[in-house]
Enzyme design. Structure first.
Site, PDB file in Angstrom:
ATOM      1  N   ASP A   8       0.872  -1.160   0.000  1.00  0.00           N
ATOM      2  CA  ASP A   8       0.000   0.000   0.000  1.00  0.00           C
ATOM      3  C   ASP A   8       0.918   1.220   0.000  1.00  0.00           C
ATOM      4  O   ASP A   8       2.122   1.111   0.275  1.00  0.00           O
ATOM      5  CB  ASP A   8      -0.892  -0.034   1.251  1.00  0.00           C
ATOM      6  CG  ASP A   8      -1.819   1.149   1.329  1.00  0.00           C
ATOM      7  OD1 ASP A   8      -2.370   1.549   0.289  1.00  0.00           O
ATOM      8  OD2 ASP A   8      -2.003   1.691   2.429  1.00  0.00           O
ATOM      9  N   LEU A   9       0.362   2.393  -0.281  1.00  0.00           N
ATOM     10  CA  LEU A   9       1.190   3.603  -0.359  1.00  0.00           C
ATOM     11  C   LEU A   9       1.161   4.428   0.928  1.00  0.00           C
ATOM     12  O   LEU A   9       2.147   4.495   1.660  1.00  0.00           O
ATOM     13  CB  LEU A   9       0.727   4.464  -1.544  1.00  0.00           C
ATOM     14  CG  LEU A   9       1.498   5.758  -1.791  1.00  0.00           C
ATOM     15  CD1 LEU A   9       2.962   5.469  -2.139  1.00  0.00           C
ATOM     16  CD2 LEU A   9       0.838   6.569  -2.910  1.00  0.00           C
ATOM     17  N   ASP A  10       0.025   5.021   1.205  1.00  0.00           N
ATOM     18  CA  ASP A  10      -0.092   5.907   2.372  1.00  0.00           C
ATOM     19  C   ASP A  10       0.014   5.119   3.675  1.00  0.00           C
ATOM     20  O   ASP A  10      -0.718   4.156   3.890  1.00  0.00           O
ATOM     21  CB  ASP A  10      -1.430   6.649   2.350  1.00  0.00           C
ATOM     22  CG  ASP A  10      -1.475   7.701   1.254  1.00  0.00           C
ATOM     23  OD1 ASP A  10      -0.395   8.142   0.830  1.00  0.00           O
ATOM     24  OD2 ASP A  10      -2.573   8.080   0.828  1.00  0.00           O
ATOM     25  N   THR A  16       1.135  10.418   3.528  1.00  0.00           N
ATOM     26  CA  THR A  16       0.449  11.595   2.983  1.00  0.00           C
ATOM     27  C   THR A  16      -0.937  11.741   3.600  1.00  0.00           C
ATOM     28  O   THR A  16      -1.737  12.554   3.136  1.00  0.00           O
ATOM     29  CB  THR A  16       0.323  11.521   1.447  1.00  0.00           C
ATOM     30  OG1 THR A  16      -0.435  10.361   1.092  1.00  0.00           O
ATOM     31  CG2 THR A  16       1.685  11.450   0.785  1.00  0.00           C
ATOM     32  N   LYS A  44      -9.118   5.807   5.633  1.00  0.00           N
ATOM     33  CA  LYS A  44      -7.887   5.141   5.205  1.00  0.00           C
ATOM     34  C   LYS A  44      -8.192   3.986   4.249  1.00  0.00           C
ATOM     35  O   LYS A  44      -9.020   3.131   4.531  1.00  0.00           O
ATOM     36  CB  LYS A  44      -7.130   4.584   6.414  1.00  0.00           C
ATOM     37  CG  LYS A  44      -6.165   5.570   7.033  1.00  0.00           C
ATOM     38  CD  LYS A  44      -5.290   4.883   8.066  1.00  0.00           C
ATOM     39  CE  LYS A  44      -4.223   5.805   8.601  1.00  0.00           C
ATOM     40  NZ  LYS A  44      -3.361   5.119   9.579  1.00  0.00           N
ATOM     41  N   SER A 113      -2.526   0.497  -4.455  1.00  0.00           N
ATOM     42  CA  SER A 113      -3.048   1.635  -3.712  1.00  0.00           C
ATOM     43  C   SER A 113      -4.294   2.215  -4.361  1.00  0.00           C
ATOM     44  O   SER A 113      -4.435   2.199  -5.583  1.00  0.00           O
ATOM     45  CB  SER A 113      -1.972   2.725  -3.615  1.00  0.00           C
ATOM     46  OG  SER A 113      -2.507   3.939  -3.134  1.00  0.00           O
ATOM     47  N   ALA A 114      -5.184   2.762  -3.536  1.00  0.00           N
ATOM     48  CA  ALA A 114      -6.376   3.441  -4.047  1.00  0.00           C
ATOM     49  C   ALA A 114      -6.035   4.814  -4.611  1.00  0.00           C
ATOM     50  O   ALA A 114      -6.828   5.406  -5.335  1.00  0.00           O
ATOM     51  CB  ALA A 114      -7.406   3.584  -2.931  1.00  0.00           C
ATOM     52  N   LYS A 144     -10.754  -1.230  -1.656  1.00  0.00           N
ATOM     53  CA  LYS A 144     -10.530  -2.185  -0.580  1.00  0.00           C
ATOM     54  C   LYS A 144     -11.694  -2.035   0.411  1.00  0.00           C
ATOM     55  O   LYS A 144     -12.175  -0.923   0.612  1.00  0.00           O
ATOM     56  CB  LYS A 144      -9.199  -1.890   0.121  1.00  0.00           C
ATOM     57  CG  LYS A 144      -7.992  -1.951  -0.799  1.00  0.00           C
ATOM     58  CD  LYS A 144      -6.757  -1.342  -0.126  1.00  0.00           C
ATOM     59  CE  LYS A 144      -5.594  -1.238  -1.087  1.00  0.00           C
ATOM     60  NZ  LYS A 144      -4.415  -0.564  -0.497  1.00  0.00           N
ATOM     61  N   GLU A 168       0.296  -3.559   4.565  1.00  0.00           N
ATOM     62  CA  GLU A 168      -0.861  -2.666   4.678  1.00  0.00           C
ATOM     63  C   GLU A 168      -0.948  -2.023   6.052  1.00  0.00           C
ATOM     64  O   GLU A 168      -0.608  -2.639   7.048  1.00  0.00           O
ATOM     65  CB  GLU A 168      -2.148  -3.473   4.454  1.00  0.00           C
ATOM     66  CG  GLU A 168      -2.723  -3.383   3.072  1.00  0.00           C
ATOM     67  CD  GLU A 168      -3.381  -2.037   2.778  1.00  0.00           C
ATOM     68  OE1 GLU A 168      -3.510  -1.199   3.700  1.00  0.00           O
ATOM     69  OE2 GLU A 168      -3.777  -1.833   1.621  1.00  0.00           O
ATOM     70  N   ASP A 169      -1.436  -0.782   6.077  1.00  0.00           N
ATOM     71  CA  ASP A 169      -1.612  -0.105   7.367  1.00  0.00           C
ATOM     72  C   ASP A 169      -3.083   0.093   7.717  1.00  0.00           C
ATOM     73  O   ASP A 169      -3.391   0.682   8.749  1.00  0.00           O
ATOM     74  CB  ASP A 169      -0.910   1.258   7.364  1.00  0.00           C
ATOM     75  CG  ASP A 169      -1.672   2.310   6.576  1.00  0.00           C
ATOM     76  OD1 ASP A 169      -2.192   1.975   5.486  1.00  0.00           O
ATOM     77  OD2 ASP A 169      -1.756   3.455   7.035  1.00  0.00           O
TER      78      ASP A 169
END
Length: 216
Positions: A8-10, A16, A44, A113-114, A144, A168-169
């Site tokens: 995942d990104l964020d 961000t 999130k 990522s979304a 997700k 994933e966070d």
């Protein structure tokens, strides 16, 4: 056998979330209500339009589809103003080393990522070249916890689903990884990510080799 890592990104690669929060809060204020950080946590891992729907519901505001698209673009423009100021210093601790060590082990790397701005963020932070595939909000139609983003990531890497590890966070992101039949490593809190296979505080905590050993 583990062949690929999907990130995942964020909250995993960069943080961000505060940029999103500032932009969404500014939008809510323009519509004469407010959101706090606690509410922002519920956004999130979900798409921009789904986030907007949740915010409008929270504020008791009803908009037409045309108005929603207009406000979503306004929010994204505000968000991009902040993203365009990002540098290598915005990468979370241990991430760049983890990605490079993974590649040295022959592990393929994809983003799942979304975010529709993922490519820009990775370019601004100087790590775009460490990814073999990018699956973001421009490539998927389902948010997700639907597993679409991770399934497409595995397919882009030409790797079997059960040979992938997802980092994933968000609870919904872990749900998506599990629904895809992949191992899910939570990044953050055990209390929040109690559906993950195991949880670390960040990619600085364990090396790729240690992650693989723990899984096997």
């Amino acid at each position: 056998m583990i062949k690929a890592f999907l990130f995942d990104l964020d909250g995993v690669i960069v943080d961000t979330a505060v940029f999103h929060y500032k932009a969404w809060k500014r939008l809510a204020n323009q519509l004469n209500f407010d959101i706090d950080e606690e509410f922002n946590e519920t956004l999130k891992g979900i798409s921009r339009m789904d986030s907007l729907d949740a915010i409008l519901k929270h504020g008791g505001v009803s908009l037409s589809q045309e108005e929603k698209e207009k406000y979503a673009k306004i929010k994204n423009d505000w968000y991009l103003e902040l993203v365009n100021q990002m540098t290598v210093n915005d990468i979370l601790p241990g991430v760049e080393i983890f990605l490079k060590e993974s590649r040295n082990l022959g592990i393929k790397i994809a983003l799942g990522s979304a975010s529709k701005n993922a490519s820009l963020i990775l370019e601004k932070t100087g790590i775009l070249g460490l990814f073999d595939a990018l699956i973001d909000g421009n490539h998927v139609s389902k948010s997700k916890p639907d597993p679409e983003v991770f399934l497409k990531g595995a397919e882009a890497l030409e790797v079997e689903y059960d040979a992938c590890v997802v980092f994933e966070d968000a609870y919904a992101g872990v749900q998506a990884a599990k629904a895809a039949g992949m191992v899910a490593v939570g990044i953050g809190s055990c209390e929040v990510l109690n559906n993950a296979d195991f949880v670390v505080k960040g990619l600085f905590e364990m090396s790729p080799s240690e992650i693989i050993t723990k899984i096997l």
